[in-house]
Design a protein around this motif. Structure first.
Motif, PDB file in Angstrom:
ATOM      1  N   ARG A  68      43.499  10.968 -20.777  1.00 43.30           N
ATOM      2  CA  ARG A  68      43.986  12.104 -21.562  1.00 43.30           C
ATOM      3  C   ARG A  68      44.592  11.667 -22.908  1.00 43.30           C
ATOM      4  O   ARG A  68      44.281  12.233 -23.957  1.00 43.30           O
ATOM      5  CB  ARG A  68      45.042  12.843 -20.733  1.00 43.30           C
ATOM      6  CG  ARG A  68      45.600  14.095 -21.376  1.00 43.30           C
ATOM      7  CD  ARG A  68      46.768  14.612 -20.565  1.00 43.30           C
ATOM      8  NE  ARG A  68      47.870  13.668 -20.569  1.00 43.30           N
ATOM      9  CZ  ARG A  68      48.618  13.373 -19.509  1.00 43.30           C
ATOM     10  NH1 ARG A  68      48.399  13.935 -18.344  1.00 43.30           N
ATOM     11  NH2 ARG A  68      49.600  12.496 -19.613  1.00 43.30           N
ATOM     12  N   GLU A  69      45.460  10.661 -22.895  1.00 45.18           N
ATOM     13  CA  GLU A  69      46.171  10.298 -24.124  1.00 45.18           C
ATOM     14  C   GLU A  69      45.245   9.758 -25.214  1.00 45.18           C
ATOM     15  O   GLU A  69      45.348  10.174 -26.369  1.00 45.18           O
ATOM     16  CB  GLU A  69      47.319   9.330 -23.813  1.00 45.18           C
ATOM     17  CG  GLU A  69      48.407   9.944 -22.922  1.00 45.18           C
ATOM     18  CD  GLU A  69      48.954  11.270 -23.455  1.00 45.18           C
ATOM     19  OE1 GLU A  69      49.163  11.380 -24.678  1.00 45.18           O
ATOM     20  OE2 GLU A  69      49.144  12.203 -22.648  1.00 45.18           O
ATOM     21  N   PRO A  70      44.315   8.828 -24.892  1.00 39.76           N
ATOM     22  CA  PRO A  70      43.367   8.406 -25.938  1.00 39.76           C
ATOM     23  C   PRO A  70      42.535   9.564 -26.479  1.00 39.76           C
ATOM     24  O   PRO A  70      42.197   9.604 -27.660  1.00 39.76           O
ATOM     25  CB  PRO A  70      42.479   7.376 -25.227  1.00 39.76           C
ATOM     26  CG  PRO A  70      43.311   6.859 -24.112  1.00 39.76           C
ATOM     27  CD  PRO A  70      44.141   8.035 -23.660  1.00 39.76           C
ATOM     28  N   ASP A  78      38.502  12.586 -37.031  1.00 41.57           N
ATOM     29  CA  ASP A  78      37.683  11.837 -36.058  1.00 41.57           C
ATOM     30  C   ASP A  78      36.631  12.747 -35.421  1.00 41.57           C
ATOM     31  O   ASP A  78      35.532  12.303 -35.077  1.00 41.57           O
ATOM     32  CB  ASP A  78      38.561  11.265 -34.922  1.00 41.57           C
ATOM     33  CG  ASP A  78      39.513  10.185 -35.400  1.00 41.57           C
ATOM     34  OD1 ASP A  78      39.140   9.460 -36.342  1.00 41.57           O
ATOM     35  OD2 ASP A  78      40.618  10.076 -34.836  1.00 41.57           O
ATOM     36  N   LEU A  79      37.002  14.019 -35.215  1.00 42.01           N
ATOM     37  CA  LEU A  79      36.123  14.943 -34.497  1.00 42.01           C
ATOM     38  C   LEU A  79      35.234  15.761 -35.436  1.00 42.01           C
ATOM     39  O   LEU A  79      34.523  16.659 -34.996  1.00 42.01           O
ATOM     40  CB  LEU A  79      36.981  15.883 -33.625  1.00 42.01           C
ATOM     41  CG  LEU A  79      37.819  15.153 -32.566  1.00 42.01           C
ATOM     42  CD1 LEU A  79      38.761  16.111 -31.853  1.00 42.01           C
ATOM     43  CD2 LEU A  79      36.917  14.462 -31.559  1.00 42.01           C
ATOM     44  N   ASN A  80      35.295  15.426 -36.727  1.00 43.65           N
ATOM     45  CA  ASN A  80      34.470  16.105 -37.739  1.00 43.65           C
ATOM     46  C   ASN A  80      34.735  17.607 -37.798  1.00 43.65           C
ATOM     47  O   ASN A  80      33.823  18.404 -38.048  1.00 43.65           O
ATOM     48  CB  ASN A  80      32.973  15.870 -37.471  1.00 43.65           C
ATOM     49  CG  ASN A  80      32.633  14.400 -37.488  1.00 43.65           C
ATOM     50  OD1 ASN A  80      33.281  13.613 -38.165  1.00 43.65           O
ATOM     51  ND2 ASN A  80      31.623  14.022 -36.731  1.00 43.65           N
ATOM     52  N   LEU A  81      35.991  17.996 -37.540  1.00 39.02           N
ATOM     53  CA  LEU A  81      36.335  19.412 -37.638  1.00 39.02           C
ATOM     54  C   LEU A  81      36.435  19.814 -39.110  1.00 39.02           C
ATOM     55  O   LEU A  81      36.653  18.954 -39.969  1.00 39.02           O
ATOM     56  CB  LEU A  81      37.677  19.675 -36.940  1.00 39.02           C
ATOM     57  CG  LEU A  81      37.602  19.796 -35.420  1.00 39.02           C
ATOM     58  CD1 LEU A  81      38.999  19.744 -34.822  1.00 39.02           C
ATOM     59  CD2 LEU A  81      36.904  21.082 -35.016  1.00 39.02           C
ATOM     60  N   THR A 162      33.548   6.920 -32.782  1.00 34.75           N
ATOM     61  CA  THR A 162      34.992   7.095 -32.936  1.00 34.75           C
ATOM     62  C   THR A 162      35.708   5.846 -32.418  1.00 34.75           C
ATOM     63  O   THR A 162      35.090   4.983 -31.796  1.00 34.75           O
ATOM     64  CB  THR A 162      35.519   8.306 -32.131  1.00 34.75           C
ATOM     65  OG1 THR A 162      35.454   7.978 -30.734  1.00 34.75           O
ATOM     66  CG2 THR A 162      34.707   9.561 -32.389  1.00 34.75           C
ATOM     67  N   LYS A 163      37.047   5.808 -32.648  1.00 34.33           N
ATOM     68  CA  LYS A 163      37.805   4.644 -32.168  1.00 34.33           C
ATOM     69  C   LYS A 163      37.907   4.635 -30.640  1.00 34.33           C
ATOM     70  O   LYS A 163      38.354   3.653 -30.052  1.00 34.33           O
ATOM     71  CB  LYS A 163      39.201   4.638 -32.803  1.00 34.33           C
ATOM     72  CG  LYS A 163      40.029   5.870 -32.454  1.00 34.33           C
ATOM     73  CD  LYS A 163      41.334   5.891 -33.226  1.00 34.33           C
ATOM     74  CE  LYS A 163      42.087   7.182 -32.951  1.00 34.33           C
ATOM     75  NZ  LYS A 163      43.247   7.396 -33.782  1.00 34.33           N
ATOM     76  N   GLN A 164      37.514   5.725 -29.986  1.00 34.39           N
ATOM     77  CA  GLN A 164      37.565   5.797 -28.515  1.00 34.39           C
ATOM     78  C   GLN A 164      36.161   5.724 -27.913  1.00 34.39           C
ATOM     79  O   GLN A 164      35.937   6.228 -26.809  1.00 34.39           O
ATOM     80  CB  GLN A 164      38.252   7.095 -28.060  1.00 34.39           C
ATOM     81  CG  GLN A 164      39.682   7.238 -28.506  1.00 34.39           C
ATOM     82  CD  GLN A 164      40.588   6.147 -27.953  1.00 34.39           C
ATOM     83  OE1 GLN A 164      40.218   5.419 -27.040  1.00 34.39           O
ATOM     84  NE2 GLN A 164      41.781   6.015 -28.503  1.00 34.39           N
ATOM     85  N   SER A 165      35.241   5.077 -28.591  1.00 35.42           N
ATOM     86  CA  SER A 165      33.855   5.073 -28.094  1.00 35.42           C
ATOM     87  C   SER A 165      33.708   4.366 -26.743  1.00 35.42           C
ATOM     88  O   SER A 165      32.740   4.593 -26.033  1.00 35.42           O
ATOM     89  CB  SER A 165      32.922   4.459 -29.134  1.00 35.42           C
ATOM     90  OG  SER A 165      33.368   3.166 -29.460  1.00 35.42           O
ATOM     91  N   THR A 170      36.206   1.897 -20.368  1.00 34.42           N
ATOM     92  CA  THR A 170      37.519   1.300 -20.115  1.00 34.42           C
ATOM     93  C   THR A 170      38.195   1.927 -18.901  1.00 34.42           C
ATOM     94  O   THR A 170      38.794   1.220 -18.080  1.00 34.42           O
ATOM     95  CB  THR A 170      38.441   1.507 -21.346  1.00 34.42           C
ATOM     96  OG1 THR A 170      37.726   1.119 -22.505  1.00 34.42           O
ATOM     97  CG2 THR A 170      39.695   0.677 -21.252  1.00 34.42           C
ATOM     98  N   CYS A 171      38.098   3.253 -18.784  1.00 32.74           N
ATOM     99  CA  CYS A 171      38.805   3.950 -17.698  1.00 32.74           C
ATOM    100  C   CYS A 171      38.051   3.922 -16.379  1.00 32.74           C
ATOM    101  O   CYS A 171      38.664   3.883 -15.318  1.00 32.74           O
ATOM    102  CB  CYS A 171      39.029   5.416 -18.065  1.00 32.74           C
ATOM    103  SG  CYS A 171      40.273   5.709 -19.289  1.00 32.74           S
ATOM    104  N   TYR A 172      36.738   4.010 -16.444  1.00 32.25           N
ATOM    105  CA  TYR A 172      36.011   4.338 -15.213  1.00 32.25           C
ATOM    106  C   TYR A 172      34.938   3.333 -14.821  1.00 32.25           C
ATOM    107  O   TYR A 172      34.130   3.631 -13.956  1.00 32.25           O
ATOM    108  CB  TYR A 172      35.391   5.731 -15.325  1.00 32.25           C
ATOM    109  CG  TYR A 172      36.450   6.802 -15.445  1.00 32.25           C
ATOM    110  CD1 TYR A 172      37.207   7.178 -14.347  1.00 32.25           C
ATOM    111  CD2 TYR A 172      36.711   7.410 -16.665  1.00 32.25           C
ATOM    112  CE1 TYR A 172      38.189   8.139 -14.448  1.00 32.25           C
ATOM    113  CE2 TYR A 172      37.698   8.379 -16.780  1.00 32.25           C
ATOM    114  CZ  TYR A 172      38.429   8.737 -15.669  1.00 32.25           C
ATOM    115  OH  TYR A 172      39.410   9.682 -15.780  1.00 32.25           O
TER     116      TYR A 172
END
Ligand SMILES: [Zn+2]
Length: 241
Positions: A68-70, A78-81, A162-165, A170-172
């Motif tokens: 959730r936090e990342p 980042d989300l191109n909004l 994105t920086k969370q690619s 990492t999590c799963y």
């Protein structure tokens, strides 16, 4: 059967808007406010028809801080909004098209609503819209395990660049290591396999640690018809364990 279930670019919503609209404004009668949270202080998700399996999955993701936090750390840029998106067909200053990362935007929005609004339940309609789902897909009961994999693939794809690619990885993701020792030359061979989920037998098991131990610390003797072909022993069949 579930191929194409998550189509971020589909859904024909060229007018995709991030303005909050009031559903009650067009109606002559005033809607009742949503019911507040009950004693648990937790927020549920409305069932769109047969989306209870999806709702359970979303709740699990919400209560995984490592996920959730990342996700919340991603900014509008980042989300191109808007004003960073170029969905209207324009191209950015470096000549690339920046599509809104709809699935991530809607996950962020739904998580925020579930954490902050004093409501008994929230709607996941905007999220399923971001998947490109039509209403019939919310009435089809899917296999939650397969859906989980496809959802993770869709999230992974939406996070690309994105920086969370690597968030899903990492999590799963983890690895299991399988060791085989040849009884003739004593050499140990190691085989590494990646996994996103682990099949466990929980029936008659006192706890999770026990189930894991039963599944992954099995000692197997490779003898008789089941001998091991050892590359260090000129590829001959050897006893092993
Ligand atoms: Zn050997």
């Amino acid at each position: 059967m579930l191929q194409g279930l998550f189509d971020e670019d589909g859904g024909g919503d060229a007018d995709f808007s991030y303005q909050i609209t009031s559903s009650s404004s067009a109606k002559s009668t005033v809607e009742r406010p949503p019911a507040p949270r009950n004693q648990t202080n937790l927020c549920g998700l409305q069932n769109q028809g047969a989306t209870c399996y999806l709702n359970a999955l979303i709740q699990t993701l919400l209560f995984t801080p490592e996920f959730r936090e990342p996700l919340f750390s991603l900014s509008a840029k980042d989300l191109n909004l808007p004003p960073y998106s170029t969905d209207s067909g324009q191209t950015s200053s470096i000549g690339t098209t920046l599509k809104v990362r709809k699935i991530i935007v809607e996950l962020q929005r739904l998580f925020a609503e579930m954490l902050l609004l004093n409501q008994q339940a929230c709607s996941s309609i905007r999220l399923t819209d971001s998947f490109g789902w039509q209403s019939n897909e919310t009435f089809d009961h899917q296999d939650v395990h397969e859906l989980n994999r496809l959802l993770f693939d869709a999230i992974q794809k939406s996070l690309q660049g994105t920086k969370q690619s690597n968030l899903i990885r990492t999590c799963y993701e983890g690895s299991t290591i399988n060791y085989t020792q040849c009884k003739k030359c004593q050499k140990v061979f190691k085989r590494i396999e990646d996994y996103q989920d682990l099949p466990l037998v929980v029936q008659d098991s006192p706890n999770l640690q026990n189930s894991l131990a039963n599944m992954f610390t099995i000692h197997e003797h490779l003898i008789g018809d089941n001998q091991y072909r050892c590359s260090s022993c000129a590829n001959t069949l050897c006893d092993a364990e």
